[in-house]
Design a protein around this motif. Sequence first.
Motif, mmCIF file in Angstrom:
data_model
loop_
_atom_site.group_PDB
_atom_site.id
_atom_site.type_symbol
_atom_site.label_atom_id
_atom_site.label_comp_id
_atom_site.label_asym_id
_atom_site.label_seq_id
_atom_site.Cartn_x
_atom_site.Cartn_y
_atom_site.Cartn_z
ATOM 1 N N ILE A 1 0.812 -0.978 -0.049
ATOM 2 C CA ILE A 1 0.001 0.116 -0.127
ATOM 3 C C ILE A 1 0.887 1.207 -0.088
ATOM 4 C CG2 ILE A 1 -1.526 1.292 1.459
ATOM 5 C CD1 ILE A 1 -2.840 -1.405 2.378
ATOM 6 N N ALA A 2 1.874 1.330 0.742
ATOM 7 C CA ALA A 2 3.190 2.441 0.760
ATOM 8 C C ALA A 2 3.722 2.523 -0.418
ATOM 9 C CB ALA A 2 3.849 2.177 2.092
ATOM 10 N N ARG A 3 3.848 1.566 -1.186
ATOM 11 C CA ARG A 3 4.522 1.736 -2.403
ATOM 12 C C ARG A 3 3.656 2.329 -3.461
ATOM 13 N NH1 ARG A 3 9.468 -0.739 -2.660
ATOM 14 N NH2 ARG A 3 9.699 -2.019 -0.844
ATOM 15 N N CYS A 4 2.425 1.986 -3.459
ATOM 16 C CA CYS A 4 1.152 2.400 -4.251
ATOM 17 C C CYS A 4 1.032 3.931 -4.123
ATOM 18 C CB CYS A 4 0.036 1.750 -4.209
ATOM 19 S SG CYS A 4 -0.135 0.005 -4.869
ATOM 20 N N TYR A 5 0.957 4.144 -2.809
ATOM 21 C CA TYR A 5 1.060 5.645 -2.268
ATOM 22 C C TYR A 5 2.017 6.248 -2.998
ATOM 23 C CZ TYR A 5 -2.905 5.590 1.129
ATOM 24 O OH TYR A 5 -4.102 5.261 1.585
ATOM 25 N N SER A 6 3.298 5.959 -3.059
ATOM 26 C CA SER A 6 4.357 6.584 -3.171
ATOM 27 C C SER A 6 4.392 6.790 -4.914
ATOM 28 C CB SER A 6 5.445 5.551 -3.004
ATOM 29 O OG SER A 6 6.890 6.500 -3.629
ATOM 30 N N HIS A 7 3.876 5.921 -5.644
ATOM 31 C CA HIS A 7 3.869 5.980 -7.084
ATOM 32 C C HIS A 7 2.726 6.875 -7.316
ATOM 33 C CE1 HIS A 7 6.647 3.135 -8.450
ATOM 34 N NE2 HIS A 7 6.321 2.117 -7.571
#
Length: 308
Positions: free
Chosen positions: A96-102
């Motif tokens: 989820i954090a990686r999606c937010y970052s992207h």
Amino acid sequence: MEILGSTFDDSVFEESRSRVSSAALPAYKPKSCEPEWFCHYERFEDDLDEQKTMKFRADLKYRRKQYQGALDDYKACLSLVPNGNLSLKRDVLDSIARCYSHLGLRERALEICEKLRKEATNTCHLTCILQLELTIHEGSGNLKKSISSLQHLCSIHPFNPWHWLKLATSHQSLLESSTCLENLNHILEPQALIQQQEERKLAQLKASMCFVRTRLLIEILRTQQFSFVLEKSKRALKEIEESLLRLQLEEETLRIISEVMAEDLNPEKMREENQDGESLSGLSIKDFEERWWNKLHACLLTENRFIQ
């Protein structure tokens, strides 16, 4: 005469009785699934089935760079993860954090990092969190924050050459960007210009320090390497030599750096300080600046070799 321990029981050589199975084994029928079956699968048997399906969907969407869709599916999956399944919970939160970052929502991504950090119990967890933080900072182009994450990684894994190499290249990138700014800012106030030059010198020395440390570690480890792993090490050593040449430090300065960075590189000490999987409870992780940079800085000042 019998030799002690050399005799055998006759039963060892008797033919074994054939065993008749009282019940026939059930026929094994492997489940056959169509490719990407989970994309349109809606007949969930239970929460676990739905959770796995949503995770598969999210992973596929993430791989296809459909980050908003992946985020929605990861959130749906997270709501179905049992409280006791901490491993899967960490995995989904990381995603989820990686999606937010992207998606450009880096503050929300960092909030998840902080949540994961509070729940971390061992160095493996902490390493994953730092690597996640590093990815977020790199995505936003924040070199200084990236360097901070890498320094923490090097403190936890002081004998991992690839963390050191990445830290070295980050310092080198910082040096190059500060050099470009210095060339552009001819109209800066004298004090600001002096400060910028000092920052450039520090970045130059820190990059050299990390490149030297990487070289020392690779030279130790390459004796145990073969095939493509050895080739990777050889390429890295070549790139390090080229980078050190570009940094243009004097040989005596490089010698001092090598001595300081090699102080803890003996097999016995390396075994003692291996912290992979160690519990964070009571674990002492030495500060990066204190352990390496401050010591090197002091040695260079003593020898009057600090970059002028």
